[in-house]
Design an enzyme around this catalytic site. Sequence first.
Site, PDB file in Angstrom:
ATOM      1  N   ASP A  27       0.850  -1.182   0.000  1.00  5.44           N
ATOM      2  CA  ASP A  27       0.000   0.000   0.000  1.00  5.44           C
ATOM      3  C   ASP A  27       0.893   1.241   0.000  1.00  5.44           C
ATOM      4  O   ASP A  27       1.702   1.422   0.910  1.00  5.44           O
ATOM      5  CB  ASP A  27      -0.874  -0.038   1.260  1.00  5.44           C
ATOM      6  CG  ASP A  27      -1.841   1.113   1.388  1.00  5.44           C
ATOM      7  OD1 ASP A  27      -1.659   2.149   0.708  1.00  5.44           O
ATOM      8  OD2 ASP A  27      -2.774   0.999   2.192  1.00  5.44           O
ATOM      9  N   ILE A  28       0.764   2.077  -0.998  1.00  2.00           N
ATOM     10  CA  ILE A  28       1.620   3.254  -1.105  1.00  2.00           C
ATOM     11  C   ILE A  28       1.477   4.175   0.107  1.00  2.00           C
ATOM     12  O   ILE A  28       2.430   4.835   0.497  1.00  2.00           O
ATOM     13  CB  ILE A  28       1.392   4.011  -2.431  1.00  2.00           C
ATOM     14  CG1 ILE A  28       2.573   4.949  -2.694  1.00  2.00           C
ATOM     15  CG2 ILE A  28       0.045   4.745  -2.418  1.00  2.00           C
ATOM     16  CD1 ILE A  28       2.713   5.401  -4.116  1.00  2.00           C
ATOM     17  N   GLY A  49      -9.307   6.223  -6.479  1.00  2.00           N
ATOM     18  CA  GLY A  49      -8.062   5.500  -6.695  1.00  2.00           C
ATOM     19  C   GLY A  49      -6.968   5.886  -5.711  1.00  2.00           C
ATOM     20  O   GLY A  49      -7.224   6.124  -4.528  1.00  2.00           O
ATOM     21  N   SER A  74      -1.372   6.866 -13.999  1.00  2.00           N
ATOM     22  CA  SER A  74      -2.392   6.727 -15.056  1.00  2.00           C
ATOM     23  C   SER A  74      -2.857   5.296 -15.300  1.00  2.00           C
ATOM     24  O   SER A  74      -3.733   5.077 -16.129  1.00  2.00           O
ATOM     25  CB  SER A  74      -1.922   7.344 -16.386  1.00  2.00           C
ATOM     26  OG  SER A  74      -1.819   8.749 -16.263  1.00  2.00           O
ATOM     27  N   ASP A  98      -5.283   8.610  -5.559  1.00  2.00           N
ATOM     28  CA  ASP A  98      -5.495   9.984  -5.091  1.00  2.00           C
ATOM     29  C   ASP A  98      -6.379   9.997  -3.844  1.00  2.00           C
ATOM     30  O   ASP A  98      -6.036  10.595  -2.819  1.00  2.00           O
ATOM     31  CB  ASP A  98      -6.125  10.803  -6.220  1.00  2.00           C
ATOM     32  CG  ASP A  98      -6.130  12.301  -5.980  1.00  2.00           C
ATOM     33  OD1 ASP A  98      -5.409  12.790  -5.089  1.00  2.00           O
ATOM     34  OD2 ASP A  98      -6.855  12.995  -6.719  1.00  2.00           O
ATOM     35  N   GLY A 153      -4.505   3.283 -13.282  1.00  2.00           N
ATOM     36  CA  GLY A 153      -5.736   2.920 -12.587  1.00  2.00           C
ATOM     37  C   GLY A 153      -6.951   3.511 -13.270  1.00  2.00           C
ATOM     38  O   GLY A 153      -7.319   3.139 -14.387  1.00  2.00           O
ATOM     39  N   TYR A 169      -7.399   6.189 -14.810  1.00  2.00           N
ATOM     40  CA  TYR A 169      -7.170   6.809 -16.121  1.00  2.00           C
ATOM     41  C   TYR A 169      -6.949   5.802 -17.239  1.00  2.00           C
ATOM     42  O   TYR A 169      -6.801   6.178 -18.401  1.00  2.00           O
ATOM     43  CB  TYR A 169      -6.017   7.793 -16.050  1.00  2.00           C
ATOM     44  CG  TYR A 169      -6.373   9.129 -15.406  1.00  2.00           C
ATOM     45  CD1 TYR A 169      -7.638   9.391 -14.889  1.00  2.00           C
ATOM     46  CD2 TYR A 169      -5.430  10.134 -15.321  1.00  2.00           C
ATOM     47  CE1 TYR A 169      -7.954  10.604 -14.313  1.00  2.00           C
ATOM     48  CE2 TYR A 169      -5.739  11.362 -14.746  1.00  2.00           C
ATOM     49  CZ  TYR A 169      -7.000  11.580 -14.241  1.00  2.00           C
ATOM     50  OH  TYR A 169      -7.304  12.796 -13.669  1.00  2.00           O
TER      51      TYR A 169
END
Length: 165
Positions: free
Chosen positions: A10-11, A32, A118, A34, A120, A122
């Site tokens: 997990d980021i 996502g 991009s 973000d 996910g 996008y």
Amino acid sequence: MPHVIAVHGDITQQHVDAIVNAASPQMRGGGGVDGAIHRAGGPAILDDCIARFPRGLAVGDAGWTTAGGLPASWVIHVVGPNHRAGDTDRSRLESCYRRALEVADELEARTIAFPLVSAGIYGWPLDDAIDPAVETVSGTSTRVQEVRLVALDGETVKRIEDRLR
């Protein structure tokens, strides 16, 4: 050149100097990665986004904010191209990684964690998102010592590891 590794995780849990957020152009949180970063970091991130970027950020650009409650010092926000909306210019995707490393250098960050920008919401095709990530972070002159390419699923991590070889 930095040491580049693939990380399964997990980021928002990465203990690094800077966590990269795949942000929307408005820089107001969202879905996502973000949304996850904003939720985990708390309202300080959004407050800083509003104060520092009242008009948002352009596609391919990067800027930083506080990391709020995240285990990092900063969040470096990048706006990737929206493949689903027809923005398929790979140079704009590469610019996200390059600009994030430039901002990291300005902040004197030595460790940084990236999502696949991009890939996910996008809709950038996965393998085509991995290639510019690996090529750009591996080929950009930076003082960052370690770059983590973080993914939630093991198959994506394996594909990143294969590309790193």
